[in-house]
Each structure stands twice: as structure tokens, then as C-alpha cells.
Scaffold this motif. Sequence first.
Motif, short mmCIF file in Angstrom:
data_model
loop_
_atom_site.label_atom_id
_atom_site.label_comp_id
_atom_site.label_asym_id
_atom_site.label_seq_id
_atom_site.Cartn_x
_atom_site.Cartn_y
_atom_site.Cartn_z
N GLU A 5 0.82 -1.20 0.00
CA GLU A 5 0.00 0.00 0.00
C GLU A 5 0.86 1.26 0.00
N GLU A 6 2.04 1.18 0.62
CA GLU A 6 2.94 2.34 0.66
C GLU A 6 3.38 2.74 -0.75
N VAL A 7 3.58 1.76 -1.62
CA VAL A 7 3.95 2.06 -3.01
C VAL A 7 2.79 2.71 -3.74
N LYS A 8 1.57 2.19 -3.50
CA LYS A 8 0.39 2.78 -4.13
C LYS A 8 0.20 4.23 -3.69
N ASP A 9 0.42 4.49 -2.41
CA ASP A 9 0.27 5.86 -1.91
C ASP A 9 1.30 6.80 -2.54
N ALA A 10 2.53 6.32 -2.69
CA ALA A 10 3.57 7.14 -3.30
C ALA A 10 3.25 7.42 -4.77
N LEU A 11 2.70 6.43 -5.47
CA LEU A 11 2.31 6.63 -6.86
C LEU A 11 1.16 7.63 -6.97
N ALA A 12 0.22 7.57 -6.03
CA ALA A 12 -0.86 8.56 -6.01
C ALA A 12 -0.29 9.96 -5.82
N LEU A 13 0.73 10.08 -4.98
CA LEU A 13 1.40 11.37 -4.77
C LEU A 13 2.05 11.85 -6.06
N ALA A 14 2.68 10.93 -6.79
CA ALA A 14 3.31 11.30 -8.06
C ALA A 14 2.26 11.73 -9.08
N HIS A 15 1.14 11.03 -9.10
CA HIS A 15 0.07 11.38 -10.04
C HIS A 15 -0.50 12.76 -9.72
N GLN A 16 -0.68 13.06 -8.45
CA GLN A 16 -1.18 14.38 -8.06
C GLN A 16 -0.21 15.49 -8.46
N GLY A 17 1.09 15.18 -8.41
CA GLY A 17 2.10 16.14 -8.81
C GLY A 17 2.33 16.21 -10.30
N LYS A 18 1.49 15.53 -11.08
CA LYS A 18 1.55 15.54 -12.55
C LYS A 18 2.91 15.07 -13.06
N LYS A 19 3.46 14.06 -12.41
CA LYS A 19 4.71 13.48 -12.86
C LYS A 19 4.45 12.50 -14.01
N LYS A 20 5.44 12.36 -14.87
CA LYS A 20 5.39 11.31 -15.89
C LYS A 20 5.70 9.98 -15.21
N ILE A 21 4.84 8.98 -15.42
CA ILE A 21 4.98 7.71 -14.72
C ILE A 21 5.11 6.57 -15.72
N ILE A 22 6.05 5.66 -15.45
CA ILE A 22 6.21 4.42 -16.21
C ILE A 22 6.08 3.26 -15.23
N ALA A 23 5.23 2.30 -15.54
CA ALA A 23 5.10 1.10 -14.71
C ALA A 23 5.94 -0.02 -15.32
N VAL A 24 6.84 -0.58 -14.52
CA VAL A 24 7.75 -1.64 -14.98
C VAL A 24 7.45 -2.92 -14.20
N ALA A 25 7.07 -3.96 -14.93
CA ALA A 25 6.85 -5.28 -14.34
C ALA A 25 8.14 -6.08 -14.46
N ASN A 26 8.84 -6.22 -13.36
CA ASN A 26 10.16 -6.86 -13.36
C ASN A 26 10.05 -8.33 -12.96
N LYS A 27 11.14 -9.04 -13.24
CA LYS A 27 11.28 -10.46 -12.91
C LYS A 27 10.32 -11.35 -13.70
N THR A 28 10.08 -10.96 -14.97
CA THR A 28 9.22 -11.80 -15.81
C THR A 28 9.86 -13.15 -16.12
N ASP A 29 11.17 -13.26 -15.90
CA ASP A 29 11.82 -14.56 -16.12
C ASP A 29 11.38 -15.59 -15.08
N LEU A 30 10.74 -15.14 -14.01
CA LEU A 30 10.26 -16.06 -12.98
C LEU A 30 8.80 -16.48 -13.19
N LEU A 31 8.17 -15.98 -14.26
CA LEU A 31 6.79 -16.36 -14.53
C LEU A 31 6.71 -17.83 -14.96
N PRO A 32 5.60 -18.48 -14.72
CA PRO A 32 5.46 -19.89 -15.13
C PRO A 32 5.65 -20.06 -16.63
N GLY A 33 6.32 -21.13 -17.00
CA GLY A 33 6.55 -21.42 -18.41
C GLY A 33 7.61 -20.56 -19.05
N ASN A 34 8.44 -19.87 -18.22
CA ASN A 34 9.52 -19.02 -18.72
C ASN A 34 9.02 -17.92 -19.67
#
Length: 545
Positions: A376-405
Amino acid sequence: MNMLLRPFIRCYHRPVFTSPTPRRLFQWHRTLFFRSRLRLQPHSRCFSSLHDRQLNRDEDTIFALSTPPGTSAIAIIRITGSSSLDIYRSLTKSATPPRPRYAHVRPIHHPDTSTILDPGALCLFFPASSSLTGSDTLELHLHGSRAIISAVLTALPLLSARPADPGEFTKRAFHAGKLSLPEVEALGETLAAVTEQQRIRAIRGTSSHLADRYDGWRVELIEARGVLEALIDFADDQGFEESPAELVGRTVSLAKELHTKLLIYTDNAVRGELLRSGISLCFLGAPNAGKSSLLNRIVGREAAIVSPEAGTTRDVVDLAVDVGGYMLLLGDTAGLRSSTTASGKIEIEGMRRARERVRAADIVVAVFDVTEKIPEEVKDALALAHQGKKKIIAVANKTDLLPGNSTTLDTSILADSILPSLPSDTPVISLSCTTGTGIKTLLDTLTSLCSDLTSPLVASGMSPLEAEESVAATQRQRGLLLQCKNALEEFVDMCDGNEEEADVVLAAELLRDAAAALGKVVGRGEQGDVEDVLGVVFEKFCVGK
């Protein structure tokens, strides 16, 4: 009475009695009249002494090494001043003056002992009429050994030349009218450019168009102020083709038009400042989400400590990197989680600094571990960034650990928990810091965002070239443009819709302030102000430029 005292107050900066006698008024204005006839500033004795010393220093013959110190194929020493031709004769032992703008190979001798210092130097002479500094200029292209450079530099003071101050060659070019002050600043930006976009921005300002535009606005404001001054002095004569209200209204229209332009110019100057100073990027995420690993991937080296232990990064790690020609200031921050699970006060302080860095960032890269829930702390910080009109990129990391490679991720995994609170166009990138998959996509996305942040705004009637040139305005220029804009705002607020009852005296002063700010931009105005400006600009130059 205010009109009579206003020139005195502006010139002397001393307290004035509220009820001066007619005799004292006459003495004051007589003093001002004679000072203006003699072209002397207040406290003229002190000013004249300082001014004379500065003039004498500006007439000195100066020299400097214009290439980096150290061993090289060629080293260039520049000499400018009235003694340049005599120095050429003394060093080359040649009685024949060199042909201007032609290269001559000559041995360089010690002026006293005639010992050869360099067996074959390339000498170029530029007379004052075709020299950038407005004085005779000599360039010595020497063999670039440290010993030769040192020997020649040691010999030049024996010929009544002195070492140049930082930026003194360019300062002389400015005083000679060869460069405007904005062109001088653009030259300094060109010398300091590190990335491709910094180079492009600096070159935009090297033309005279920007300075000519500023000066044109200044002249318009001076003419408008002249109209108001005429109303003050001669309104009772009824000698105007237009009524006073019409004249004030026409001046208000001019001020509104210029104010609109200044809004665009100041906004574009901020965008240009991002190119010069760098675009701030903050990595945000939970502990062990892969923020430090991603930073290392972008930088291309082990810049941040990486370990399987959560909470390894305790403080902000800052690095500058060139991404697509843009200077990015990367900030790796401590992972955000509940303070009850933090390992101690140091980690809690690190999380506080991470949130502060989010507030100051231009771009926020939110890194998520696809195998873990989002705190939740990450979500709150992102909400703060959105309120400040920051440019945001969401990165989904560690996709090599997903099932089926699998190396890709369905963005719906993040959509339910985080994306609904962010703009619909927020980029979502799947990657793996371990395998490097998706890193290029992230870099391309960052380049695109940087372009959006720094592309100039174009107002109605503004050409694309003018918009591009407005990005080249420096921080100093932007501050003065803001002063001009604020003065015009106050002028319009006071006079718009109140043309008949407006205080014309105060309105004229506001136009004077606006024109004075533009005068400082281009290097025109009161002597003391201009000298202060020149000191700030030229002290940033290297010696020899």
C-alpha cells in the motif's frame, strides 16, 4: 510633485523630504542636469576612478592557451590587443608584418635571448576590423608539448601582455558589438554541452534572432512608455490626435500581446533548463523489487549494490546518464514498505527520503515484482506522483520467474491493483533485469517521455523556428523575462478597463521596469546593472575563450 522627485529618487536612492522647498528642488534638478550633461553617474568621482581602471584593463594585450593543457599534436595560444603585431615581430624576429588571415610557418624565439622555443609554429593574424574581439588578434599554433607551451606562455609577459581572465576574449567580443549577451550565453552552453540534446539546445541560441527579438520588445516598451510620459507632461496642451484614454488603451493592447508571448517563452525556458541541467528520474517500488538492478542495467555497470536481502538500499543513489541524447539524473531509492516491518530507523529515514525524491522528480519509474503483491505504501507514493503531474512508467520486473519461462506480462495483472489510479496512457513495460529482456523498450519509452518534456510550446502566430529558439533561453534570461512579465501583469491589471482613471505616472514606471528587465537580458541598461550581469555570465567561461 511626485513627477518632479521621481528622477531624483531613482538616481540617488536617498530618502527625500516630503515637503522640499522650491530652492532645494531647484538645486536638485540643477545637479541632475549637469550630471546628465557630463554623462556622469552618481558618486561620479569613485565611479570614474573604477571605470577608468576597467577601461585601461580592457585595453591590455591579453593571451591564453585555448586548447586543453597537456600533450597534444597542436596547442593554440590566442593573443589579442594593440600589441599583437609587435609580439609577432618579437617572437618570429620578422620585420615583415604577416598577411592578414593567411597562415605563416615561423620559428618562435625567446624575446630576450633569441633562443628557439618552437622550430615551426603556424601563425595567424587577424586585424581589428576582422577580429571577433575588435582588436588585433594573433594565434600561435604550436607543437603541443608541455615544454613548448610553458616556454611560450612564460615569454609572453615579457612583451607587455598579461594572462586573460576567464571568458575575457568573449567579453571583449561583446563590448565590440560582435556578440550579443544571449549569444555569449549560448556559446558558454555550447562549450559545456555533454549530450546531443544539450548541443542542439545550445546551438539554437547561437544566432542573433533571440537577442534581436528581446531587444525589439524592449524598444516597443520604451516607445509605449514615451507615449505615457508625453501624457504626463503635455496632456494639458491637448495636442494629441487621440484621447488620453485611447492612447492608454493602445498601450494596454501592446502589453497584453507581449505578456502572452512571455508566458510561452518562460514555459519553454523551463523545458530548455531540463535539457541543460538534466531530467530527474526516480525509481520507486517495494524492497527487493529490482530497482537497483534496473539502474545498473541502464547505466551499464554495477553502480548500486544489489543483494537478495530486502532493504539493501537505504539512501538515494544519484547517477547521471545519457539516454537517447538526454541527460537523465537517476535516483535509486529505498524500497517502500510498512514502517512496522522496517529493519530500523535508518530504513525509515530512507523511505522518507524516497517519498521526497518522488515529489522532486520529473519522471517516476515504478518497479513491481510480478511474483509479489504491491504494498500500500507504493500505491500511496504513486498517487502522490500522479497528483504532482509526474510522468509515470510502470515496470513489471522479474518476468523470467513467470510460469513457463514467459518473458511477457498481461498488463491486466497490474490493472486491477494499481493502474486504475493512474492515467490510462501510463506505459506498462514487462522486463527482466536478469536476462535484459525489455530494457531496450524501457529506454525507448524514456527517450519519448524526455522529448515530450522538453519539446517547445508553440503559441498562435509563433513559427516553429521561434519556438525552438525560445527553448535556448538560460535560467538568467528566464528570471528577467519573469520580471518583465510580472511588471506587464501589474500594468494591465491597473489600466485595462480603467483607461481614463489609471495612474499614468505609476503605469509609466511599470513599463520602465519591464523594459529594464529586457535590457538586462540583452546587456543594455544602467551601467551598474549591466556590469553585474556581465560578471555573472563571463565568470562561467574557461580561460582562453
